[in-house]
Scaffold this motif. Structure first.
Motif, short mmCIF file in Angstrom:
data_model
loop_
_atom_site.label_atom_id
_atom_site.label_comp_id
_atom_site.label_asym_id
_atom_site.label_seq_id
_atom_site.Cartn_x
_atom_site.Cartn_y
_atom_site.Cartn_z
N HIS A 59 0.81 -1.22 0.00
CA HIS A 59 0.00 0.00 0.00
C HIS A 59 0.84 1.27 0.00
CE1 HIS A 59 -3.77 -2.32 1.45
NE2 HIS A 59 -3.76 -2.17 0.15
N GLY A 60 2.00 1.23 0.66
CA GLY A 60 2.86 2.39 0.60
C GLY A 60 3.31 2.68 -0.82
N HIS A 61 3.66 1.63 -1.56
CA HIS A 61 4.10 1.81 -2.94
C HIS A 61 2.97 2.32 -3.83
CE1 HIS A 61 7.86 -1.00 -2.61
NE2 HIS A 61 8.06 0.19 -2.07
N SER A 72 6.49 4.57 -10.80
CA SER A 72 5.68 4.23 -11.97
C SER A 72 5.07 2.85 -11.80
CB SER A 72 6.53 4.23 -13.25
OG SER A 72 7.48 3.18 -13.21
N LEU A 73 3.97 2.61 -12.49
CA LEU A 73 3.33 1.30 -12.46
C LEU A 73 4.25 0.23 -13.05
CD1 LEU A 73 -0.27 2.39 -13.44
CD2 LEU A 73 0.42 1.40 -11.25
N SER A 74 5.01 0.60 -14.07
CA SER A 74 5.91 -0.39 -14.66
C SER A 74 6.95 -0.87 -13.66
CB SER A 74 6.60 0.21 -15.90
OG SER A 74 7.37 1.34 -15.56
N ALA A 75 7.31 -0.02 -12.70
CA ALA A 75 8.30 -0.41 -11.69
C ALA A 75 7.79 -1.51 -10.78
CB ALA A 75 8.71 0.81 -10.87
N VAL A 76 6.45 -1.67 -10.70
CA VAL A 76 5.89 -2.75 -9.88
C VAL A 76 5.20 -3.79 -10.76
CG1 VAL A 76 5.68 -1.38 -7.77
CG2 VAL A 76 3.80 -1.36 -9.44
N ALA A 101 -13.00 5.06 -18.05
CA ALA A 101 -12.12 5.70 -19.03
C ALA A 101 -11.27 6.80 -18.39
CB ALA A 101 -12.95 6.28 -20.18
N GLN A 102 -11.85 7.52 -17.44
CA GLN A 102 -11.08 8.58 -16.78
C GLN A 102 -10.06 8.00 -15.80
OE1 GLN A 102 -14.82 10.47 -15.77
NE2 GLN A 102 -14.04 12.40 -16.59
N VAL A 103 -10.40 6.88 -15.17
CA VAL A 103 -9.40 6.22 -14.32
C VAL A 103 -8.22 5.77 -15.18
CG1 VAL A 103 -8.95 4.31 -12.74
CG2 VAL A 103 -11.16 5.46 -12.68
N ARG A 104 -8.51 5.29 -16.38
CA ARG A 104 -7.43 4.88 -17.30
C ARG A 104 -6.51 6.05 -17.62
NH1 ARG A 104 -7.68 -0.10 -20.73
NH2 ARG A 104 -5.98 1.00 -21.75
N GLU A 105 -7.08 7.25 -17.76
CA GLU A 105 -6.25 8.43 -18.03
C GLU A 105 -5.24 8.63 -16.90
OE1 GLU A 105 -8.75 11.83 -18.58
OE2 GLU A 105 -9.85 10.95 -20.26
N ILE A 106 -5.69 8.43 -15.67
CA ILE A 106 -4.79 8.58 -14.52
C ILE A 106 -3.73 7.48 -14.55
CG2 ILE A 106 -4.62 8.60 -12.01
CD1 ILE A 106 -7.55 9.59 -11.96
N LEU A 107 -4.14 6.25 -14.84
CA LEU A 107 -3.20 5.13 -14.91
C LEU A 107 -2.14 5.37 -15.97
CD1 LEU A 107 -5.75 2.19 -14.55
CD2 LEU A 107 -4.12 2.96 -12.82
N GLU A 108 -2.55 5.95 -17.09
CA GLU A 108 -1.58 6.24 -18.16
C GLU A 108 -0.56 7.29 -17.72
OE1 GLU A 108 -4.30 7.09 -21.27
OE2 GLU A 108 -4.82 4.96 -21.54
N LEU A 109 -1.00 8.26 -16.90
CA LEU A 109 -0.06 9.25 -16.37
C LEU A 109 0.95 8.60 -15.42
CD1 LEU A 109 -2.45 12.25 -15.53
CD2 LEU A 109 -0.74 12.16 -17.36
N ALA A 110 0.54 7.50 -14.80
CA ALA A 110 1.41 6.81 -13.84
C ALA A 110 2.19 5.66 -14.45
CB ALA A 110 0.57 6.27 -12.66
N ALA A 111 1.96 5.40 -15.71
CA ALA A 111 2.56 4.22 -16.35
C ALA A 111 4.07 4.25 -16.32
CB ALA A 111 2.05 4.07 -17.79
#
Length: 389
Positions: free
Chosen positions: A291-293, A344-348, A379-389
């Motif tokens: 959860h911290g990550h 980033s999400l890719s880091a995990v 779709a808007q959650v995906r926009e946030i995920l893409e910013l964190a990718a």
């Protein structure tokens, strides 16, 4: 004028800068507990003498020890702990460990009070939506075996009446609520936290930062919550780098603990969290991301996505972190990177192929509907995920 409601939970006291064993013994004696059941970190129990110090301080009031709570507090482990506590005749639960153990003990209280003996039985005490639309406890027996807590991480769950438990069958984190599952007493001992792995201390510290930031940036923020969250954020922004530089700096660790306590002010003040917390719940339950990550990765991205809705509030965040006038998302990103945390999400190992499920499931969490910039669908959650990718 803004109206609101601040709920002061059924916690009686917080002791700080006191040795854990001494504080637990003092509190349990004051509460006249005769059968104290310990729920503790397995690592602390096996690799240090901290738990043994507590057992010795309790003497014949020690009723048993459970040290097998996995991350994310799965249902099966809650049931196992509850069964052991029941057999021990516990009249008080004392925890020494991180957020998963604290949440587990909260859920154990509900199991003992309502004779829940199977993972499926937890459905009976899961939160339900009340007439006003808010989530609330279902009709159930209130806990009578209460909890006292020494936290060893900075997630802050010890200051809330909410327990997060993972249904491992559905890979879903669920919230259990009751006003009496908040610990009766919390004891903050910076010295015992020197055993906490650096990554865990720092990442859960960002979890506390996330509590502060999403509280400050909420559209429902109020002066009570602002006062606590802004000062808590300031303490964490100074304390976390000092602990990384010198793990033996107990004053810095104490500052982090006090900042974490203050970070829970928004939730007590009725201020909801936002998309960083909501998406984080899914990343933890589905992808086993600590959860911290999840906060390290999602908070800067959520801030960037929300900027058009709360730019003025975001300025308060940057100022509290010592960077007035700078972009808050950039300040947070640099701060998290400076602590050596994933960004980033890719880091995990979470990639675009996972985004559809995460986005869909995040819409069902308690916090995404309260995000300061309205989220109408996956779709808007995906926009946030893409910013964190």
């Amino acid at each position: 004028m803004q109206s609101g409601r601040v709920v002061f939970g059924q916690m009686e006291e917080v002791l700080f800068n006191r040795p854990a064993a001494e504080a637990i013994a003092e509190v349990t004696q004051r509460f006249d507990a005769r059968r104290v059941f310990l729920m503790v970190s397995g690592t602390l129990n096996r690799q240090t003498d901290e738990v043994e110090k507590v057992r010795q301080a309790l003497g014949n009031r020690h009723a048993g020890t459970f040290d097998a709570m996995p991350p994310h507090t799965p249902r099966h482990a809650v049931i196992a702990a509850a069964e052991q506590a029941r057999e021990s005749g516990a009249d008080l639960i004392a925890t020494l460990g991180g957020g998963s153990i604290i949440d587990g003990a909260k859920a154990v209280q509900l199991c003992l009070a309502n004779d829940i003996r199977t993972p499926e039985g937890l459905d009976k005490v899961r939160s339900v939506k009340g007439p006003d639309g808010a989530m609330a406890p279902p009709p159930c027996q209130p806990p009578t075996v209460r909890q006292v807590t020494v936290p060893t991480t900075l997630s802050g769950g010890e200051f809330s009446g909410i327990s997060g438990v993972t249904d491992e069958q559905r890979k879903l984190k669920e919230l259990f609520r009751h006003p009496r599952i908040i610990p009766r007493a919390v004891m903050l001992d910076p010295a015992v936290t020197v055993h906490t792995p650096e990554w865990l201390w720092l990442s859960t510290g960002i979890r506390a930062v996330d509590h502060c930031v999403e509280g400050i940036c909420s559209g429902l923020a109020n002066p009570y919550s602002d006062a606590q969250a802004l000062h808590g954020l300031s303490l964490l922004a100074r304390g976390l780098p000092r602990v990384k530089a010198d793990p033996s700096d107990l004053q810095a660790r104490s500052d982090c603990q006090m900042g974490t306590w203050l970070s829970m002010g928004p939730l007590a003040g009725g201020v909801p969290m936002g998309a960083s917390h909501g998406i984080g719940y899914v990343l933890g339950a589905v992808h086993d991301v600590p959860h911290g990550h999840t906060s390290c990765i999602m908070l800067p991205a959520v801030m960037r996505w929300n900027r058009s809705a709360n730019a003025e509030r975001q300025k308060l965040v940057a100022a509290a972190m010592g960077h007035p006038g700078d972009d808050a998302a950039d300040v947070l990103d640099a701060f998290i990177g400076g602590l050596g945390m994933p960004r980033s999400l890719s880091a995990v190992k979470v990639g675009p192929q996972d985004f559809e499920r995460i986005a869909r499931q995040a819409m069902g969490t308690p916090w995404v509907p309260y995000n300061p910039r309205r989220i109408d669908g996956p779709a808007q959650v995906r926009e946030i995920l893409e910013l964190a990718a």
